[in-house]
Motif scaffolding. Structure first.
Motif, PDB file in Angstrom:
ATOM      1  N   THR A  81       8.842   7.261  17.748  1.00 38.86           N
ATOM      2  CA  THR A  81      10.202   7.074  17.280  1.00 38.86           C
ATOM      3  C   THR A  81      10.875   8.432  17.134  1.00 38.86           C
ATOM      4  OG1 THR A  81       9.544   5.119  16.025  1.00 38.86           O
ATOM      5  CG2 THR A  81      11.651   6.106  15.459  1.00 38.86           C
ATOM      6  N   VAL A  82      12.012   8.591  17.787  1.00 36.97           N
ATOM      7  CA  VAL A  82      12.817   9.799  17.673  1.00 36.97           C
ATOM      8  C   VAL A  82      14.145   9.377  17.059  1.00 36.97           C
ATOM      9  CG1 VAL A  82      13.866  11.733  18.896  1.00 36.97           C
ATOM     10  CG2 VAL A  82      11.701  10.761  19.732  1.00 36.97           C
ATOM     11  N   ILE A  83      14.426   9.932  15.861  1.00 35.98           N
ATOM     12  CA  ILE A  83      15.638   9.565  15.137  1.00 35.98           C
ATOM     13  C   ILE A  83      16.586  10.764  15.105  1.00 35.98           C
ATOM     14  CG2 ILE A  83      16.584   8.741  12.942  1.00 35.98           C
ATOM     15  CD1 ILE A  83      13.813   7.487  12.385  1.00 35.98           C
ATOM     16  N   ARG A  84      17.844  10.515  15.408  1.00 40.37           N
ATOM     17  CA  ARG A  84      18.861  11.572  15.399  1.00 40.37           C
ATOM     18  C   ARG A  84      18.882  12.248  14.032  1.00 40.37           C
ATOM     19  NH1 ARG A  84      23.526  12.424  18.375  1.00 40.37           N
ATOM     20  NH2 ARG A  84      23.298  10.386  19.339  1.00 40.37           N
ATOM     21  N   GLY A  85      18.971  13.552  14.065  1.00 38.68           N
ATOM     22  CA  GLY A  85      19.091  14.319  12.825  1.00 38.68           C
ATOM     23  C   GLY A  85      20.412  15.061  12.816  1.00 38.68           C
ATOM     24  N   GLY A  86      20.457  16.151  12.074  1.00 41.43           N
ATOM     25  CA  GLY A  86      21.684  16.920  11.946  1.00 41.43           C
ATOM     26  C   GLY A  86      21.960  17.849  13.108  1.00 41.43           C
ATOM     27  N   THR A  87      20.992  18.006  14.006  1.00 39.61           N
ATOM     28  CA  THR A  87      21.171  18.866  15.185  1.00 39.61           C
ATOM     29  C   THR A  87      20.890  18.052  16.436  1.00 39.61           C
ATOM     30  OG1 THR A  87      18.866  19.580  15.311  1.00 39.61           O
ATOM     31  CG2 THR A  87      20.312  20.818  13.818  1.00 39.61           C
ATOM     32  N   ASP A  88      20.918  18.707  17.590  1.00 45.34           N
ATOM     33  CA  ASP A  88      20.624  17.986  18.838  1.00 45.34           C
ATOM     34  C   ASP A  88      19.148  18.058  19.221  1.00 45.34           C
ATOM     35  OD1 ASP A  88      20.527  20.623  19.603  1.00 45.34           O
ATOM     36  OD2 ASP A  88      21.887  20.405  21.297  1.00 45.34           O
ATOM     37  N   VAL A  93      13.674  16.425  22.383  1.00 39.03           N
ATOM     38  CA  VAL A  93      12.369  15.772  22.203  1.00 39.03           C
ATOM     39  C   VAL A  93      12.320  14.472  23.004  1.00 39.03           C
ATOM     40  CG1 VAL A  93      10.845  14.636  20.547  1.00 39.03           C
ATOM     41  CG2 VAL A  93      11.913  16.818  19.958  1.00 39.03           C
ATOM     42  N   ALA A  94      13.334  13.644  22.877  1.00 40.96           N
ATOM     43  CA  ALA A  94      13.360  12.363  23.578  1.00 40.96           C
ATOM     44  C   ALA A  94      13.353  12.547  25.099  1.00 40.96           C
ATOM     45  CB  ALA A  94      14.566  11.550  23.140  1.00 40.96           C
ATOM     46  N   ALA A  95      14.147  13.483  25.584  1.00 37.11           N
ATOM     47  CA  ALA A  95      14.230  13.700  27.033  1.00 37.11           C
ATOM     48  C   ALA A  95      12.905  14.205  27.596  1.00 37.11           C
ATOM     49  CB  ALA A  95      15.346  14.690  27.352  1.00 37.11           C
ATOM     50  N   GLU A  96      12.301  15.178  26.936  1.00 40.92           N
ATOM     51  CA  GLU A  96      11.035  15.721  27.438  1.00 40.92           C
ATOM     52  C   GLU A  96       9.904  14.708  27.311  1.00 40.92           C
ATOM     53  OE1 GLU A  96      10.692  18.517  29.240  1.00 40.92           O
ATOM     54  OE2 GLU A  96      12.870  18.523  29.056  1.00 40.92           O
ATOM     55  N   CYS A  97       9.923  13.917  26.260  1.00 44.05           N
ATOM     56  CA  CYS A  97       8.928  12.863  26.089  1.00 44.05           C
ATOM     57  C   CYS A  97       9.032  11.863  27.237  1.00 44.05           C
ATOM     58  CB  CYS A  97       9.144  12.173  24.739  1.00 44.05           C
ATOM     59  SG  CYS A  97       8.093  10.740  24.474  1.00 44.05           S
ATOM     60  N   ASP A 120      19.766   6.345  16.467  1.00 45.56           N
ATOM     61  CA  ASP A 120      20.648   7.179  15.659  1.00 45.56           C
ATOM     62  C   ASP A 120      20.264   7.166  14.183  1.00 45.56           C
ATOM     63  OD1 ASP A 120      22.278   8.015  17.785  1.00 45.56           O
ATOM     64  OD2 ASP A 120      23.461   6.178  17.664  1.00 45.56           O
ATOM     65  N   THR A 121      19.730   6.028  13.709  1.00 44.50           N
ATOM     66  CA  THR A 121      19.469   5.893  12.279  1.00 44.50           C
ATOM     67  C   THR A 121      18.111   5.244  12.018  1.00 44.50           C
ATOM     68  OG1 THR A 121      20.430   3.683  12.102  1.00 44.50           O
ATOM     69  CG2 THR A 121      21.942   5.564  11.842  1.00 44.50           C
ATOM     70  N   LEU A 122      17.623   5.429  10.810  1.00 45.76           N
ATOM     71  CA  LEU A 122      16.393   4.772  10.382  1.00 45.76           C
ATOM     72  C   LEU A 122      16.555   3.255  10.432  1.00 45.76           C
ATOM     73  CD1 LEU A 122      13.538   4.874   9.208  1.00 45.76           C
ATOM     74  CD2 LEU A 122      14.571   5.085   6.931  1.00 45.76           C
ATOM     75  N   GLU A 123      17.716   2.779  10.075  1.00 47.98           N
ATOM     76  CA  GLU A 123      17.978   1.338  10.103  1.00 47.98           C
ATOM     77  C   GLU A 123      17.817   0.778  11.517  1.00 47.98           C
ATOM     78  OE1 GLU A 123      20.088   3.597   8.593  1.00 47.98           O
ATOM     79  OE2 GLU A 123      19.298   3.139   6.600  1.00 47.98           O
ATOM     80  N   GLN A 124      18.303   1.501  12.517  1.00 47.98           N
ATOM     81  CA  GLN A 124      18.150   1.054  13.901  1.00 47.98           C
ATOM     82  C   GLN A 124      16.670   1.030  14.289  1.00 47.98           C
ATOM     83  OE1 GLN A 124      20.562   3.855  16.071  1.00 47.98           O
ATOM     84  NE2 GLN A 124      22.401   2.590  15.923  1.00 47.98           N
TER      85      GLN A 124
END
Length: 156
Positions: A81-88, A93-97, A120-124
């Motif tokens: 699981t890769v969740i959006r944070g405050g930076t890009d 991480v998602a692209a290289e994974c 984008d979010t933990l809820e998602q």
């Protein structure tokens, strides 16, 4: 016209590796449970399912490649699981994974199902790990099942 496609059947001799990230473990554990349950429900014996843990999504491709190289699995399900944070950072991480998982599959010829959430979010993430949007780990496992059967058909 001849049609060839895989079926959702777990052959007793088929082996599956669930390569899963520990980062965001609360979500990934649900993906693992969903994937393992889907495999068992389709006839894969428990002893034919192996769980391999790595630190995070970025490390998934290397472990996937190594498992594929050893021949210890007929298919691999990559879970994370890769969740959006405050930076890009999450985008990298998602692209290289994703790129690494695809490369491992193409180089080795071992099917690898992509069960890495990019949200984008933990809820998602929670929604995709077994609530509103189903369990993406289970969906990835079904893809792996189908690909094992298809690869065996294509060998004939």
């Amino acid at each position: 016209m001849q049609k060839t496609e895989g079926h959702l059947i777990g052959l007793p001799d088929s082996r599956f590796a669930l390569v899963a990230a520990r980062f965001n473990d609360m979500i990934v554990e649900r993906l693992i449970e969903g994937a393992a349950d889907a495999l068992r429900r389709h006839g894969v014996p428990e002893e034919q399912i192996e769980v391999i843990r790595v630190p995070g999504a970025f490390e998934l491709p290397l472990a996937v490649q190594r498992v594929a190289d050893t021949g210890r699995a007929d298919a691999i399900v990559a879970l994370g699981t890769v969740i959006r944070g405050g930076t890009d950072h999450h985008q990298h991480v998602a692209a290289e994974c994703t790129k690494g998982i695809a490369q491992a599959m193409m180089v080795t010829g071992v099917p690898v199902a992509h069960g890495v959430l990019t949200v984008d979010t933990l809820e998602q993430a929670i929604e995709r790990a077994g609530t509103k949007a189903g369990n993406k780990g289970a969906e990835a496992a079904l893809s792996a099942l189908e690909m094992v059967d298809l690869m065996r058909q294509l060998e004939l």
